[in-house]
Design a protein around this motif. Sequence first.
Motif, PDB file in Angstrom:
ATOM      1  N   VAL A  57      43.032  -1.385  72.747  1.00  0.00           N
ATOM      2  CA  VAL A  57      43.283   0.051  72.706  1.00  0.00           C
ATOM      3  C   VAL A  57      42.496   0.732  71.591  1.00  0.00           C
ATOM      4  O   VAL A  57      42.678   1.921  71.335  1.00  0.00           O
ATOM      5  N   TYR A  64      43.530   4.643  71.488  1.00  0.00           N
ATOM      6  CA  TYR A  64      44.881   4.646  70.934  1.00  0.00           C
ATOM      7  C   TYR A  64      45.379   6.037  70.578  1.00  0.00           C
ATOM      8  O   TYR A  64      46.570   6.277  70.538  1.00  0.00           O
ATOM      9  N   SER A  65      44.441   6.940  70.313  1.00  0.00           N
ATOM     10  CA  SER A  65      44.903   8.262  69.877  1.00  0.00           C
ATOM     11  C   SER A  65      44.998   9.241  71.040  1.00  0.00           C
ATOM     12  O   SER A  65      45.361  10.392  70.856  1.00  0.00           O
ATOM     13  N   GLY A  73      48.605   7.472  72.684  1.00  0.00           N
ATOM     14  CA  GLY A  73      48.915   8.268  71.510  1.00  0.00           C
ATOM     15  C   GLY A  73      49.334   9.665  71.932  1.00  0.00           C
ATOM     16  O   GLY A  73      48.563  10.384  72.559  1.00  0.00           O
ATOM     17  N   GLY A 106      50.555  12.927  70.120  1.00  0.00           N
ATOM     18  CA  GLY A 106      50.766  13.450  68.775  1.00  0.00           C
ATOM     19  C   GLY A 106      50.681  12.285  67.793  1.00  0.00           C
ATOM     20  O   GLY A 106      49.782  11.458  67.900  1.00  0.00           O
ATOM     21  N   PRO A 107      51.639  12.186  66.895  1.00  0.00           N
ATOM     22  CA  PRO A 107      51.571  11.086  65.918  1.00  0.00           C
ATOM     23  C   PRO A 107      52.095   9.762  66.474  1.00  0.00           C
ATOM     24  O   PRO A 107      51.994   8.753  65.810  1.00  0.00           O
ATOM     25  N   PHE A 108      52.674   9.768  67.678  1.00  0.00           N
ATOM     26  CA  PHE A 108      53.373   8.564  68.143  1.00  0.00           C
ATOM     27  C   PHE A 108      52.476   7.668  68.978  1.00  0.00           C
ATOM     28  O   PHE A 108      51.587   8.125  69.702  1.00  0.00           O
ATOM     29  N   TYR A 109      52.740   6.391  68.867  1.00  0.00           N
ATOM     30  CA  TYR A 109      51.952   5.345  69.523  1.00  0.00           C
ATOM     31  C   TYR A 109      52.876   4.637  70.493  1.00  0.00           C
ATOM     32  O   TYR A 109      53.931   4.144  70.101  1.00  0.00           O
ATOM     33  N   ALA A 139      53.711   1.661  72.554  1.00  0.00           N
ATOM     34  CA  ALA A 139      53.323   0.246  72.644  1.00  0.00           C
ATOM     35  C   ALA A 139      53.296  -0.232  74.093  1.00  0.00           C
ATOM     36  O   ALA A 139      52.460  -1.059  74.462  1.00  0.00           O
ATOM     37  N   ARG A 149      54.504   0.374  63.578  1.00  0.00           N
ATOM     38  CA  ARG A 149      54.421  -0.121  64.959  1.00  0.00           C
ATOM     39  C   ARG A 149      54.382   0.994  65.985  1.00  0.00           C
ATOM     40  O   ARG A 149      53.957   0.772  67.119  1.00  0.00           O
ATOM     41  N   ARG A 150      54.899   2.166  65.637  1.00  0.00           N
ATOM     42  CA  ARG A 150      55.104   3.172  66.663  1.00  0.00           C
ATOM     43  C   ARG A 150      54.368   4.488  66.389  1.00  0.00           C
ATOM     44  O   ARG A 150      54.659   5.493  66.997  1.00  0.00           O
ATOM     45  N   THR A 151      53.437   4.460  65.419  1.00  0.00           N
ATOM     46  CA  THR A 151      52.649   5.670  65.230  1.00  0.00           C
ATOM     47  C   THR A 151      51.167   5.330  65.264  1.00  0.00           C
ATOM     48  O   THR A 151      50.776   4.193  65.020  1.00  0.00           O
ATOM     49  N   VAL A 152      50.374   6.337  65.607  1.00  0.00           N
ATOM     50  CA  VAL A 152      48.925   6.197  65.631  1.00  0.00           C
ATOM     51  C   VAL A 152      48.436   5.828  64.229  1.00  0.00           C
ATOM     52  O   VAL A 152      47.564   4.981  64.051  1.00  0.00           O
ATOM     53  N   TYR A 209      48.989   2.199  63.550  1.00  0.00           N
ATOM     54  CA  TYR A 209      47.983   1.396  64.252  1.00  0.00           C
ATOM     55  C   TYR A 209      46.682   1.380  63.465  1.00  0.00           C
ATOM     56  O   TYR A 209      46.064   0.334  63.273  1.00  0.00           O
TER      57      TYR A 209
END
Lengths: 526, 352
Positions: free
Chosen positions: A374, A378-379, A384, A386-389, A391, B211-214, B217
């Motif tokens: 990713v 990833y963004s 991605g 906003g600020p959240f990723y 998984a 683990r859960r934010t850009v 990462y």
Amino acid sequence: MVEATGVPAGLEPGTPPVLRLAGISKYFPGVIANEAVDLEVWPGEILALLGENGAGKSTLMNVVTGIYQPEAGEIVMDGYGVNFATPQDAIRAGIGMVHQHFRLVPAFTVAENIHLGWEDTPRNASAAVMETRTRELSEKFGFPVDPKARVADLSAGEQQRVEILRVLSRQARLLILDEPTAVLTPEEAGELFRSLRAFRARGNAVILISHKLDEVMDISDRVTVLRGGRNAGSFETKACSPSMLAATMVGREIVRRDLRVRPPGAASVSATPVLGLSGAGVRDGRGVMTLKDVTLELYGGEILGVAGVAGNGQRELTELLTGLATPDEGRVLIDGQVASPGAAAFAHAGVGHIPQDRLHSALAPSLGVTDNMVLREYSQRPIGTGPFYDAAEARSLAATIADIAEVRVPGFEMPVRNLSGGNQQRLVARREMRISSKALVAAYPSRGLDIGAIATMHRYFADLRDSGVGVIVISEDLEELLNLSDRVAVLCAGRLMDVLSAEDASIERIGMLMGGKVGHMPGVQG
Amino acid sequence: MTRFQRFPVAPTGLVLFWRAAAIAVAGVIVACALALSGRNPFELAGLVIHSTVGSRFGLEDLALFMTPLVLTGAAVTLTRCIGLWNIGGEGQFYLGAVGAAGVGLYVSGPPILILPLMAVAAMVCGALWILVPALARAWINVNEIITTLLLNFVAGFLVYWLATGPWRDRVTGALVSTGRLPVAIPEMWGAVHYGFPVSLLVVCALAGLLRRTVWGYEVRISGANPGAARYAGIPMRWRIIVVMLISGALAALAGMFEVAGTVHRMQGGMANNFGYLGIVVAVLARGSCMAVIPAALLVAFILDAGIVLQTQQLAATTVLAITGLVLLLIAIADELAHYRPVGGIGQGKASA
């Protein structure tokens, strides 16, 4: 196919081979590195050892040079069984190995490197004594070197001569060369081959490890092919053809499609360049221009090859074209506009990058497959937001990429370094192809890959070209470039020597330009 | 032929198994050493168990020790994620204490306002204390291990000076500490204050952040391979600076909890090695945020056991020796967890 057996013509009956391996087996846990390998090298011959990556060539040579001990089998030299407990034993027995990556001390002179760690070095040898001895050795063996030069100042070809001379000075009668031409210009390779023929003429033997079939056909007397750790056959070179050797290596016939021919429905070459440099130059930390005044245009739907000996500006060119560096002079253009700086901006603009050393830059070896797949997206949604990723989305993108790359991933949390080099490169290539809406810059994409993986990589590039994307392939392998490219640019000493169309490009012509010889070409800068 | 082969990845189950074995071995060695010096190890073991996990008083003590250890351990773990070491937890802890005590002593107001203000002041002070090492690391590549470590001594002396000089206790005059703070973190269970659950929540939040934010990462990529971060255009300098500032703030928060929850004064030497033990916690946690909690529990247990042993006329350095022994054995255990038996070879082909 003629299996070579018995004493070759021209040798006295009863002459033993210089080296005979009988039933050599070497296992690593869960892996058969070599099994029941038989191999013979006779005095006065050059044996080519062919095989894909992981076919067991290196392991076999490590057994021969005393680095590994075989689990089974015999090593016989000149008719006597030998047992090499250490690499020193093998050197004393007359086996010399020239590794692909030179084992020289860059800060030392040639003479010092030759005498380093050598029993015959006189005590309290002065520089003058060592230089005289080196000069004598150089004349004796026919490998011209400058004893006073510092190794760091030498070209790859010259360093290789020092390495070979060092091995020969230890009375090597069997010389093992691991991909010796990988770092050489065509001219340097020619010189190396002349020297090897002279070495052979004195009744010595050479084992040459190579991937390049034309080279093998050119210089070897016999060929032994390894496949899956086993001897897949030994042949007289005269009785071989490159396609038959390739088929023996991979165990199937390779259909070599002409990659330059577009299939019906392929996108045509774009009218305006998608990526380009205009008078671009790069200065290194010491203020030296490592790339000078390069103007280059890449059109959509074409493959542009960049030839040159490594270290002549390829790294700088790659960094400019992918936003990793900004030019000190000139401009980088995407779609005719000055590109906004930064690697992330280039990636967002649709420029993918397959870097030279995937483990150092394209991948984070210790992180899982998902984290690595990713890296470009990833963004962006859906991973991605906003600020959240996310998984779960990341995992699903990784699965998608592994799927189209046809890589079977045992676990997506598994560190990516546990995958084979070929699989890593496929994953990186597919990840980059996803973002390459305009252009893909690939630096030495087939380095360290076997024939099958290289063919896959080339197919990827052709497919990308056919979808209208511009592809730049930087390589030292001229055959690769000529097979793929619509145009070939040649770099030498940081300058763009010329850009040849596929029809005008020949190995000889490119080789001249790579060596800095402009020849009769009018109107060429440099 | 069965032999052991080193694998690049150690499965968590094996790590836990070998670590349990390591702690057991450490216990046996300590018991033997005590027996050799004429003590009854069983009696001492019983005493240690009773005064740590075996009684309410012991459990309260464990929680009080864990609170700062969880935070300083998290501070080091966070910098490990980007490939750096914050060895300055001790100094940032002190600065947190300074910030918290400054607000607590000299700003008056309702505790509901003053306590958060103390926490903010503490974290700002801790972040400022690591600012110079962070900038030096990010821009001129100065080794952060040395800069953060050296600032610990400066911070230690700063606290001594404040506690015996300008901020000294003017009521009793005798103590080398500030006066008692007028506000305190409320207690929830005996002597255990709300700093304990908050520190656990902070670690969970940190795990989520990574683990859960850009951003998390990007930090993980930067830590795993700076070359890949550059390749992907991740602004690594800014990630380094922010990671280090947060790390400093976490260690400082531990200082605030200690001042406002446990000691109620600021005094010299109050960091009590919590900053350095945070490194131990982070090493035990192997870079995982959630694993910081059990690791802190183990270190808290060793600390607590050491105090019990001291009451039995054993030297204070015994604790250090035991900590070192446990760490050494756990390092060996972690290495052993990489080895797995490999039965047979290849497709069952026997070797010669």
